[in-house]
Motif scaffolding. Structure first.
Motif, PDB file in Angstrom:
ATOM      1  N   PRO A 178      -7.857   3.659 -10.069  1.00  0.00           N
ATOM      2  CA  PRO A 178      -8.290   3.721 -10.536  1.00  0.00           C
ATOM      3  C   PRO A 178      -8.158   3.797 -12.122  1.00  0.00           C
ATOM      4  CG  PRO A 178     -10.522   4.736  -9.023  1.00  0.00           C
ATOM      5  CD  PRO A 178      -9.261   4.233  -8.872  1.00  0.00           C
ATOM      6  N   GLU A 179      -7.150   4.763 -12.147  1.00  0.00           N
ATOM      7  CA  GLU A 179      -6.298   5.643 -13.122  1.00  0.00           C
ATOM      8  C   GLU A 179      -5.043   4.354 -13.743  1.00  0.00           C
ATOM      9  OE1 GLU A 179      -4.445   9.443 -12.996  1.00  0.00           O
ATOM     10  OE2 GLU A 179      -3.174   8.503 -10.373  1.00  0.00           O
ATOM     11  N   LEU A 180      -4.741   3.474 -12.407  1.00  0.00           N
ATOM     12  CA  LEU A 180      -4.192   2.301 -12.373  1.00  0.00           C
ATOM     13  C   LEU A 180      -4.638   1.160 -13.478  1.00  0.00           C
ATOM     14  CD1 LEU A 180      -0.658   2.355 -12.535  1.00  0.00           C
ATOM     15  CD2 LEU A 180      -1.291   0.819 -10.635  1.00  0.00           C
ATOM     16  N   ARG A 181      -5.712   1.256 -13.541  1.00  0.00           N
ATOM     17  CA  ARG A 181      -6.591  -0.475 -13.731  1.00  0.00           C
ATOM     18  C   ARG A 181      -7.129   0.163 -15.105  1.00  0.00           C
ATOM     19  NH1 ARG A 181     -10.269  -3.918 -12.489  1.00  0.00           N
ATOM     20  NH2 ARG A 181      -9.708  -4.352 -10.080  1.00  0.00           N
ATOM     21  N   HIS A 182      -7.310   1.607 -15.776  1.00  0.00           N
ATOM     22  CA  HIS A 182      -8.064   1.997 -16.343  1.00  0.00           C
ATOM     23  C   HIS A 182      -6.376   2.249 -17.481  1.00  0.00           C
ATOM     24  CE1 HIS A 182      -9.642   4.118 -19.556  1.00  0.00           C
ATOM     25  NE2 HIS A 182      -8.954   5.670 -19.720  1.00  0.00           N
ATOM     26  N   ALA A 183      -5.480   2.546 -17.254  1.00  0.00           N
ATOM     27  CA  ALA A 183      -3.740   2.752 -17.664  1.00  0.00           C
ATOM     28  C   ALA A 183      -4.269   1.257 -18.307  1.00  0.00           C
ATOM     29  CB  ALA A 183      -2.812   3.089 -17.128  1.00  0.00           C
ATOM     30  N   ALA A 184      -3.490   0.092 -17.793  1.00  0.00           N
ATOM     31  CA  ALA A 184      -3.376  -0.886 -17.944  1.00  0.00           C
ATOM     32  C   ALA A 184      -4.665  -2.052 -19.043  1.00  0.00           C
ATOM     33  CB  ALA A 184      -3.801  -2.196 -16.778  1.00  0.00           C
ATOM     34  N   VAL A 191      -7.154  -6.851 -16.098  1.00  0.00           N
ATOM     35  CA  VAL A 191      -6.436  -6.740 -14.506  1.00  0.00           C
ATOM     36  C   VAL A 191      -7.238  -7.967 -13.726  1.00  0.00           C
ATOM     37  CG1 VAL A 191      -6.756  -5.245 -12.730  1.00  0.00           C
ATOM     38  CG2 VAL A 191      -6.402  -4.151 -14.793  1.00  0.00           C
ATOM     39  N   ASP A 192      -6.027  -8.612 -13.332  1.00  0.00           N
ATOM     40  CA  ASP A 192      -6.297  -9.911 -12.685  1.00  0.00           C
ATOM     41  C   ASP A 192      -6.784  -9.358 -10.671  1.00  0.00           C
ATOM     42  OD1 ASP A 192      -5.957 -11.847 -15.000  1.00  0.00           O
ATOM     43  OD2 ASP A 192      -4.423 -11.550 -14.156  1.00  0.00           O
ATOM     44  N   LEU A 211      -1.003  -3.888  -9.133  1.00  0.00           N
ATOM     45  CA  LEU A 211      -1.376  -4.203  -9.533  1.00  0.00           C
ATOM     46  C   LEU A 211      -1.087  -5.653 -10.249  1.00  0.00           C
ATOM     47  CD1 LEU A 211      -3.923  -2.487 -12.278  1.00  0.00           C
ATOM     48  CD2 LEU A 211      -1.862  -4.129 -13.335  1.00  0.00           C
ATOM     49  N   LEU A 212      -1.870  -6.801 -10.438  1.00  0.00           N
ATOM     50  CA  LEU A 212      -1.559  -8.225 -11.018  1.00  0.00           C
ATOM     51  C   LEU A 212      -2.408  -8.442 -12.591  1.00  0.00           C
ATOM     52  CD1 LEU A 212       0.489  -9.990 -11.331  1.00  0.00           C
ATOM     53  CD2 LEU A 212      -1.047 -11.430  -9.473  1.00  0.00           C
ATOM     54  N   ALA A 213      -1.195  -8.587 -13.343  1.00  0.00           N
ATOM     55  CA  ALA A 213      -2.589  -8.727 -14.777  1.00  0.00           C
ATOM     56  C   ALA A 213      -1.534  -9.972 -15.669  1.00  0.00           C
ATOM     57  CB  ALA A 213      -3.018  -7.026 -15.642  1.00  0.00           C
ATOM     58  N   THR A 214      -2.704  -9.723 -16.425  1.00  0.00           N
ATOM     59  CA  THR A 214      -1.630 -10.903 -17.774  1.00  0.00           C
ATOM     60  C   THR A 214      -2.046 -10.068 -18.806  1.00  0.00           C
ATOM     61  OG1 THR A 214      -3.270 -12.490 -16.727  1.00  0.00           O
ATOM     62  CG2 THR A 214      -2.665 -12.663 -18.473  1.00  0.00           C
ATOM     63  N   ARG A 215      -1.299 -10.239 -19.821  1.00  0.00           N
ATOM     64  CA  ARG A 215      -1.082  -9.814 -20.897  1.00  0.00           C
ATOM     65  C   ARG A 215      -2.355 -10.516 -22.026  1.00  0.00           C
ATOM     66  NH1 ARG A 215      -0.882  -8.184 -26.318  1.00  0.00           N
ATOM     67  NH2 ARG A 215       0.938  -7.757 -27.267  1.00  0.00           N
TER      68      ARG A 215
END
Length: 216
Positions: A178-184, A191-192, A211-215
């Motif tokens: 959760p903290e990694l998702r929130h920070a991203a 977050v994908d 965690l894989l995310a899109t800018r």
């Protein structure tokens, strides 16, 4: 001043243990099919020829090499000169530079990145630095660019005995999903995917977070 002193501590500890780390982890991806698949998926999402950064590449340079083999234009960076020296020796076909991952914003003469991989590179800095580090990455990645972050799950955030078995004291930070998702999501990323896997038999018995995310 505090940040500068911290950077010097990271350089000192990694310069001192880079050779030992190389011997331990030179071929680690050979026994980690999940990690190879995650990196392959990242490369597919970026697309052939995409400009990416391997932030905190360490002395092995193995993530940079795998991404290059998958058709990406890769630059591996690390704060430790010794890590970069060894990475250049281990992976002579790849590019590496001494650079602070917390200040990765490209110079005006450089194009924005198509993606960035942080493969366990966040463990060496206090968790209070996470937002600033992600902001630096967001500023360096083009809109629709890709981010892959891999960390160990946990709540540690302080100086401990070196998990690699040296006699050094090192900074060690862990994260929850959760903290990694929130920070991203608070730093211009969507977050994908956020996946947790159990440790392999030969790893430290701590779950891993991907965690894989899109800018945006």
């Amino acid at each position: 001043m505090v940040r500068a002193r911290f950077a010097l501590d990271v350089v000192r500890t990694w310069d001192a243990r880079a050779d030992h780390y190389l011997e331990l982890f030179r071929h680690e991806l050979d026994g980690k099919p999940f990690d190879r698949a995650a990196l392959s998926d990242f490369a597919r999402r970026v697309g052939a020829g995409g400009r990416v950064c391997d932030a905190g590449c360490g002395p092995c340079g193995h993530v940079s090499a795998l991404l290059a083999d998958l058709g990406l234009d890769v630059l591996g960076i690390d704060l430790s000169p010794r890590c970069i020296e060894l990475a250049k020796r281990e992976q002579p076909g790849c590019r590496f530079e001494v650079m602070d991952q917390r200040a990765i914003t490209p110079a005006p003469s450089r194009q924005l990145l198509d993606g960035l991989v942080s493969y366990y590179s966040l463990h060496d800095q206090p968790k209070r630095e996470l937002a600033d580090t992600l902001a630096s990455w967001a500023a360096a990645i083009r809109p629709a660019g890709q981010l892959l972050v891999v960390v160990k799950e946990g709540t540690s955030d302080g100086v401990i005995d070196d998990p690699l078995g040296s006699e050094l004291q090192v900074y060690w930070a862990e994260f929850t999903a959760p903290e990694l998702r929130h920070a991203a999501e608070a730093t211009a990323f969507h977050v994908d995917e956020l996946i947790i896997r159990e440790a392999y038999d030969d790893e430290i018995p701590t779950r891993r977070i991907y965690l894989l995310a899109t800018r945006l």
